[in-house]
Design a protein around this motif. Structure first.
Motif, PDB file in Angstrom:
ATOM      1  N   ILE A 155       6.973  72.554  -0.508  1.00  0.00           N
ATOM      2  CA  ILE A 155       7.580  71.755  -1.954  1.00  0.00           C
ATOM      3  C   ILE A 155       6.533  72.758  -2.815  1.00  0.00           C
ATOM      4  O   ILE A 155       5.557  72.697  -3.234  1.00  0.00           O
ATOM      5  N   MET A 156       7.454  73.320  -3.837  1.00  0.00           N
ATOM      6  CA  MET A 156       6.973  73.787  -5.108  1.00  0.00           C
ATOM      7  C   MET A 156       6.907  72.767  -6.155  1.00  0.00           C
ATOM      8  O   MET A 156       6.287  72.919  -7.010  1.00  0.00           O
ATOM      9  N   HIS A 157       7.609  71.876  -6.289  1.00  0.00           N
ATOM     10  CA  HIS A 157       7.603  70.770  -7.198  1.00  0.00           C
ATOM     11  C   HIS A 157       8.472  69.626  -6.726  1.00  0.00           C
ATOM     12  O   HIS A 157       9.509  69.668  -6.108  1.00  0.00           O
ATOM     13  N   VAL A 158       7.804  68.463  -6.800  1.00  0.00           N
ATOM     14  CA  VAL A 158       8.413  67.004  -6.631  1.00  0.00           C
ATOM     15  C   VAL A 158       8.058  66.088  -7.621  1.00  0.00           C
ATOM     16  O   VAL A 158       7.260  66.027  -8.134  1.00  0.00           O
ATOM     17  N   ALA A 159       9.089  65.119  -8.022  1.00  0.00           N
ATOM     18  CA  ALA A 159       8.864  64.012  -9.041  1.00  0.00           C
ATOM     19  C   ALA A 159       9.280  62.908  -8.227  1.00  0.00           C
ATOM     20  O   ALA A 159      10.352  62.709  -7.775  1.00  0.00           O
ATOM     21  N   LEU A 160       8.426  61.681  -8.362  1.00  0.00           N
ATOM     22  CA  LEU A 160       8.794  60.471  -7.976  1.00  0.00           C
ATOM     23  C   LEU A 160       8.646  59.781  -9.058  1.00  0.00           C
ATOM     24  O   LEU A 160       7.560  59.570  -9.692  1.00  0.00           O
ATOM     25  N   THR A 161       9.723  58.838  -9.291  1.00  0.00           N
ATOM     26  CA  THR A 161       9.913  58.029 -10.641  1.00  0.00           C
ATOM     27  C   THR A 161       9.499  56.393 -10.094  1.00  0.00           C
ATOM     28  O   THR A 161      10.277  56.091  -9.058  1.00  0.00           O
ATOM     29  N   ILE A 162       8.438  55.782 -10.392  1.00  0.00           N
ATOM     30  CA  ILE A 162       8.227  54.450 -10.193  1.00  0.00           C
ATOM     31  C   ILE A 162       8.353  53.546 -11.571  1.00  0.00           C
ATOM     32  O   ILE A 162       7.542  53.820 -12.155  1.00  0.00           O
ATOM     33  N   GLY A 163       9.184  52.794 -11.599  1.00  0.00           N
ATOM     34  CA  GLY A 163       9.475  52.049 -13.138  1.00  0.00           C
ATOM     35  C   GLY A 163       9.436  53.065 -13.998  1.00  0.00           C
ATOM     36  O   GLY A 163      10.401  54.026 -14.095  1.00  0.00           O
ATOM     37  N   GLU A 164       8.572  52.841 -15.007  1.00  0.00           N
ATOM     38  CA  GLU A 164       8.777  54.090 -16.096  1.00  0.00           C
ATOM     39  C   GLU A 164       7.705  55.069 -16.033  1.00  0.00           C
ATOM     40  O   GLU A 164       7.360  55.856 -16.702  1.00  0.00           O
ATOM     41  N   GLN A 165       7.106  55.049 -14.828  1.00  0.00           N
ATOM     42  CA  GLN A 165       6.040  56.165 -14.405  1.00  0.00           C
ATOM     43  C   GLN A 165       6.417  57.186 -13.634  1.00  0.00           C
ATOM     44  O   GLN A 165       7.363  57.022 -12.856  1.00  0.00           O
ATOM     45  N   GLU A 166       5.741  58.245 -13.621  1.00  0.00           N
ATOM     46  CA  GLU A 166       5.990  59.372 -12.614  1.00  0.00           C
ATOM     47  C   GLU A 166       4.886  59.969 -12.096  1.00  0.00           C
ATOM     48  O   GLU A 166       4.068  60.074 -12.693  1.00  0.00           O
ATOM     49  N   LEU A 167       4.974  60.135 -10.817  1.00  0.00           N
ATOM     50  CA  LEU A 167       4.021  60.986  -9.666  1.00  0.00           C
ATOM     51  C   LEU A 167       4.523  61.953  -9.400  1.00  0.00           C
ATOM     52  O   LEU A 167       5.750  62.109  -9.047  1.00  0.00           O
ATOM     53  N   MET A 168       3.915  63.127  -9.662  1.00  0.00           N
ATOM     54  CA  MET A 168       4.495  64.515  -9.296  1.00  0.00           C
ATOM     55  C   MET A 168       3.574  65.184  -8.417  1.00  0.00           C
ATOM     56  O   MET A 168       2.212  64.836  -8.120  1.00  0.00           O
ATOM     57  N   GLY A 169       3.736  66.178  -7.782  1.00  0.00           N
ATOM     58  CA  GLY A 169       3.310  67.165  -6.911  1.00  0.00           C
ATOM     59  C   GLY A 169       3.788  68.322  -6.520  1.00  0.00           C
ATOM     60  O   GLY A 169       4.932  68.584  -6.704  1.00  0.00           O
ATOM     61  N   SER A 170       3.010  69.039  -5.630  1.00  0.00           N
ATOM     62  CA  SER A 170       3.482  70.372  -4.815  1.00  0.00           C
ATOM     63  C   SER A 170       2.650  70.693  -3.645  1.00  0.00           C
ATOM     64  O   SER A 170       1.417  70.176  -3.713  1.00  0.00           O
TER      65      SER A 170
END
Length: 139
Positions: A53-68
């Motif tokens: 994974i080069m980039h991932v975004a996880l939306t939780i409510g109005e928050q965002e957790l990202m990673g790679s």
């Protein structure tokens, strides 16, 4: 201003984020592998990393957790931070703590403290440190 934690993994990013999606009740809104990158230098990534994974975004409510996934020459030990989650629902906070702790290491058991109804610290199976806090008023 918006602050978003960005988590770095050594090849387990996709597995971790699918786990976090289930555990935290979020939705993966973006996921791109190194193979899918339009970046011209992407061919410098080793072939065994093309499906990482080069980039991932996880939306939780109005928050965002990202990673790679960091290619091995860029990967560093995770240290100096924790992802902190604050909840008002004691049962949900305990469920999240216990789920994240599966196959991980509990650093501080989930318990009552002077500042919170319940609080606990752990490092999950992917090496990410978490703090789970249930507000004092929730009890």
């Amino acid at each position: 201003m918006k602050l978003n934690p960005y988590l770095m993994f050594n090849g387990q990013c996709e597995t971790a984020f699918k786990f976090y999606e289930q555990c935290l009740g979020g939705k993966i809104t973006a996921m791109m592998t190194y193979r899918e990158s339009p970046e011209p230098d992407a061919d410098q990534i080793p072939p065994e990393w093309h499906d990482k994974i080069m980039h991932v975004a996880l939306t939780i409510g109005e928050q965002e957790l990202m990673g790679s996934d960091n290619p091995p020459k860029y990967q560093e030990e995770t240290k100096g931070f924790s992802v902190s989650i604050s909840l008002n629902d004691p049962a949900e906070a305990e469920r999240i703590f216990n789920t994240l702790a599966e196959n991980g290491v509990v650093k501080m058991p989930y318990q009552q403290t002077f500042w919170a109804y319940r609080f606990g610290m752990l490092v999950d199976r992917f090496g990410i440190p978490w703090m789970i806090n249930c507000d004092r008023d929730a009890g």
